[in-house]
Design a protein around this motif. Structure first.
Motif, PDB file in Angstrom:
ATOM      1  N   MET A 100     -14.578  -4.027  -7.324  1.00  0.00           N
ATOM      2  CA  MET A 100     -15.145  -3.608  -8.608  1.00  0.00           C
ATOM      3  C   MET A 100     -15.792  -2.242  -8.444  1.00  0.00           C
ATOM      4  SD  MET A 100     -15.438  -4.594 -11.733  1.00  0.00           S
ATOM      5  CE  MET A 100     -14.945  -6.306 -11.423  1.00  0.00           C
ATOM      6  N   ARG A 101     -15.412  -1.316  -9.324  1.00  0.00           N
ATOM      7  CA  ARG A 101     -15.970   0.043  -9.249  1.00  0.00           C
ATOM      8  C   ARG A 101     -17.181   0.234 -10.148  1.00  0.00           C
ATOM      9  NH1 ARG A 101     -10.286   3.295 -10.140  1.00  0.00           N
ATOM     10  NH2 ARG A 101      -9.365   2.983  -8.064  1.00  0.00           N
ATOM     11  N   GLU A 164      -5.898  -7.040  -3.533  1.00  0.00           N
ATOM     12  CA  GLU A 164      -4.830  -7.983  -3.873  1.00  0.00           C
ATOM     13  C   GLU A 164      -5.238  -8.896  -5.020  1.00  0.00           C
ATOM     14  OE1 GLU A 164      -3.364 -10.100  -0.452  1.00  0.00           O
ATOM     15  OE2 GLU A 164      -2.332  -8.315   0.310  1.00  0.00           O
ATOM     16  N   LYS A 165      -4.227  -9.510  -5.596  1.00  0.00           N
ATOM     17  CA  LYS A 165      -4.423 -10.532  -6.617  1.00  0.00           C
ATOM     18  C   LYS A 165      -4.871 -11.812  -5.932  1.00  0.00           C
ATOM     19  CE  LYS A 165      -1.731 -12.702 -10.354  1.00  0.00           C
ATOM     20  NZ  LYS A 165      -0.384 -12.744 -10.990  1.00  0.00           N
ATOM     21  N   PHE A 202     -10.578 -11.660 -11.207  1.00  0.00           N
ATOM     22  CA  PHE A 202     -10.957 -10.543 -10.355  1.00  0.00           C
ATOM     23  C   PHE A 202      -9.848 -10.238  -9.346  1.00  0.00           C
ATOM     24  CE2 PHE A 202     -15.385 -12.307 -11.066  1.00  0.00           C
ATOM     25  CZ  PHE A 202     -15.858 -11.231 -11.805  1.00  0.00           C
ATOM     26  N   ASP A 203      -9.645  -8.964  -9.036  1.00  0.00           N
ATOM     27  CA  ASP A 203      -8.906  -8.581  -7.841  1.00  0.00           C
ATOM     28  C   ASP A 203      -9.856  -8.669  -6.656  1.00  0.00           C
ATOM     29  OD1 ASP A 203      -6.490  -8.111  -9.096  1.00  0.00           O
ATOM     30  OD2 ASP A 203      -6.887  -5.973  -9.418  1.00  0.00           O
ATOM     31  N   VAL A 204      -9.282  -8.896  -5.460  1.00  0.00           N
ATOM     32  CA  VAL A 204     -10.123  -9.144  -4.291  1.00  0.00           C
ATOM     33  C   VAL A 204      -9.677  -8.298  -3.104  1.00  0.00           C
ATOM     34  CG1 VAL A 204     -10.816 -11.479  -4.924  1.00  0.00           C
ATOM     35  CG2 VAL A 204      -8.669 -11.136  -3.682  1.00  0.00           C
ATOM     36  N   ASN A 205     -10.627  -8.080  -2.191  1.00  0.00           N
ATOM     37  CA  ASN A 205     -10.334  -7.379  -0.940  1.00  0.00           C
ATOM     38  C   ASN A 205      -9.883  -8.402   0.091  1.00  0.00           C
ATOM     39  OD1 ASN A 205     -13.025  -5.459  -1.963  1.00  0.00           O
ATOM     40  ND2 ASN A 205     -11.015  -4.559  -1.610  1.00  0.00           N
TER      41      ASN A 205
END
Length: 555
Positions: A100-101, A164-165, A202-205
């Motif tokens: 998240m930016r 990644e998703k 959310f996208d995740v690391n």
């Protein structure tokens, strides 16, 4: 004579999110000697790398500094657990992995606060993209994004920071998303365009179902560089400060405890503090830099009275609402049996999917607490589970948690040493819910959750508010109840903020150089003048990317 082996061009203190990136960038030049110092151990614990392992890393002295807040008046006298990563990768090794930016307006506000356009959204976006490796650009795809922009205009590919998703979904979360749309929140498939309003997963690391922390991302590629030295289990006790003629102080290195012995290191060019919004002000104050009254009260002679060090603490306080549901299974039931837990392990071992690949929160939403707000000021973290508090057992009944936080709190707190001993944890006082606006937003948040849960999309689950409880209705009741049930999302920022030269509380300038102390720079979440509108890990990486460019330019 100082041992030449302990002389470096750059000494980076803290091998967390920012420190790992800085060590990578500064050691690219083989002629430059870089030392990276970490108080914790190597990131070898398997629980660091399995996504659900955050449950075993937070509250574990192997990976967590084990801090607690002071008793908070706004939380009705409660003290909160305050996790901070203590291992290679720092908080990126124990956090929620959410990429998240924040919002473009956050960074435009930083530019205004510092008087430097370098921090505008258009100028920090390249720094975000520089280390990003977004899955949607795998294979050369370049889908449309917002307006006339292509996805690659907003996102990077081929960098170290994998995005990644998520590898799972839940029917009840899909229904919550539909209910949010019915309540007026638009759908989104990208929270990171500069405008994060909307609801979506959310996208995740992660990489292929494993946590992707800063150590893997930035230290692994630098492994084997003979000019990069990494020390773990080495705790910095104070900075080395010398009088630089009539020009003031200069930071020349640091004193630390390594393997039970005292060690001094010297930096020919710069020392860069990356110990985080709690650790950095603690080290500075132990070194005689900070509010004079705080230092003197702890028996430390002030070397420079810098009132902003340890002030301006900001954090995201989430209010955890719990709703009992029917007609669907949640993690509460699925994890209740030994067989269920065994199936989780088997699924993860075979496919890297399922509950063991979960981030702490899966579904997110950004919206406004009321129509008068000009931008989204609330963030939701929605989970298919419930418990009394983090670290407690799951409830025995089927339920979901809809946590909501005020993205732009007006409450400000402090971080202060409690003694001159480096091993003593600092006093952390966030002052949650200490302003009228924060209490109002808390009450509005709880009402908004009720509105979403009352939409037709959730009716099939017959949701019943279990916490805080439908009997509480007035602003005063809801604000008090928020104090009873809210907890931190672990986003401390702002304690060494950057600002204009005429700002008496600014600790660093817009190039992150310490005011009044040459040879010292700060690059972590503490330099944020105001907290970002979302999770703070990736903005911290961006700060480190900018810091690396400033350092190399100035060199």
């Amino acid at each position: 004579m100082q041992d030449q082996a302990n002389r470096f061009d750059y000494v980076v203190i803290g091998a967390g999110t920012a420190g790992c990136l800085l060590a990578n960038r500064l050691s690219r030049d083989p002629a430059t000697r870089v030392l990276l110092i970490e108080a914790g151990k190597k990131d070898t614990s398997p629980w660091i790398h399995i996504p659900v392992g955050y449950l075993y890393c937070i509250g574990n002295p192997r990976t967590d500094w084990m801090f607690n807040t002071e008793q908070e008046p706004g939380l009705n006298g409660r003290s909160l657990r305050y996790p901070r990563g203590k291992t290679l990768g720092g908080c990126s090794s124990i956090n929620g992995m959410i990429y998240m930016r924040g919002q473009a307006r956050d960074y435009d506000g930083w530019a205004e606060a510092t008087g430097d356009p370098e921090w505008r959204w258009d100028n920090v976006l390249p720094a975000f993209k520089a280390h990003e490796d977004h899955y949607r650009l795998d294979g050369g795809e370049n889908p449309a994004s917002r307006g006339n922009l292509r996805f690659s205009d907003l996102h990077g590919h081929g960098g170290e920071w994998r995005v990644e998703k998520q590898r799972l979904r839940w029917d009840v979360l899909d229904s919550f998303a539909e209910a949010a749309v019915e309540a007026g929140v638009p759908r989104t498939d990208d929270f990171n365009t500069g405008d994060n309003e909307g609801v979506g997963y959310f996208d995740v690391n992660q990489r292929s179902g494993w946590r992707w922390n800063a150590s893997k991302a930035f230290l692994r590629p630098a492994k084997g560089r003979p000019n990069l030295t990494v020390w773990t289990e080495a705790q910095v006790e104070a900075l080395e400060l010398e009088q630089d003629g009539t020009a003031g102080l200069r930071c020349t290195g640091a004193r630390l405890n390594r393997a039970g012995g005292a060690v001094s290191v010297r930096a020919r060019r710069e020392v860069v503090l990356c110990a985080g919004a709690i650790g950095t002000p603690q080290i500075l104050q132990l070194s005689g830099l900070g509010p004079a009254e705080v230092l003197q009260a702890n028996g430390i002679t002030p070397k420079r009275d810098i009132p902003g060090i340890g002030r301006n603490l900001q954090d995201h306080l989430q209010i955890r609402t719990v709703y009992k549901v029917e007609g669907t299974r949640t993690l509460n039931q699925l994890a209740a049996t030994l067989t269920g837990r065994a199936m989780f392990g088997l699924e993860y071992a075979l496919r890297r999917t399922g509950p063991m690949s979960m981030s702490p929160s899966q579904l997110g939403a950004f919206t406004r607490s009321d129509d008068s707000r000009t931008h989204p000021n609330l963030q939701y973290h929605v989970q298919p589970l419930s418990l009394d508090a983090f670290g407690e057992p799951l409830h025995t009944f089927p339920a979901i948690t809809a946590s909501v936080c005020n993205l732009n709190p007006s409450s400000r707190g402090t971080v202060e040493i409690r003694s001159s001993r480096p091993g003593d944890a600092p006093k952390i006082a966030p002052n949650y819910l200490s302003t009228e606006d924060d209490r109002l937003v808390a009450a509005q948040s709880l009402r908004q959750v009720r509105r979403i849960m009352g939409q037709p999309a959730m009716a099939k689950y017959n949701p019943v508010e279990w916490k805080p409880g439908p009997q509480y209705q007035t602003d005063e009741e809801l604000a008090r109840l928020a104090g009873d049930i809210a907890s931190t999302i672990f986003h401390p920022t702002g304690t060494t903020k950057m600002g204009r030269e005429d700002d008496p509380m600014a600790v660093v300038d817009s190039r992150l150089r310490m005011r009044g102390v040459k040879g010292l720079r700060i690059a972590d979440a503490g330099v944020m003048p105001a907290i970002t509108s979302g999770n703070t890990n990736s903005p911290t990486l961006m700060i480190a990317e900018k810091a690396a460019s400033f350092i190399l330019q100035d060199a």
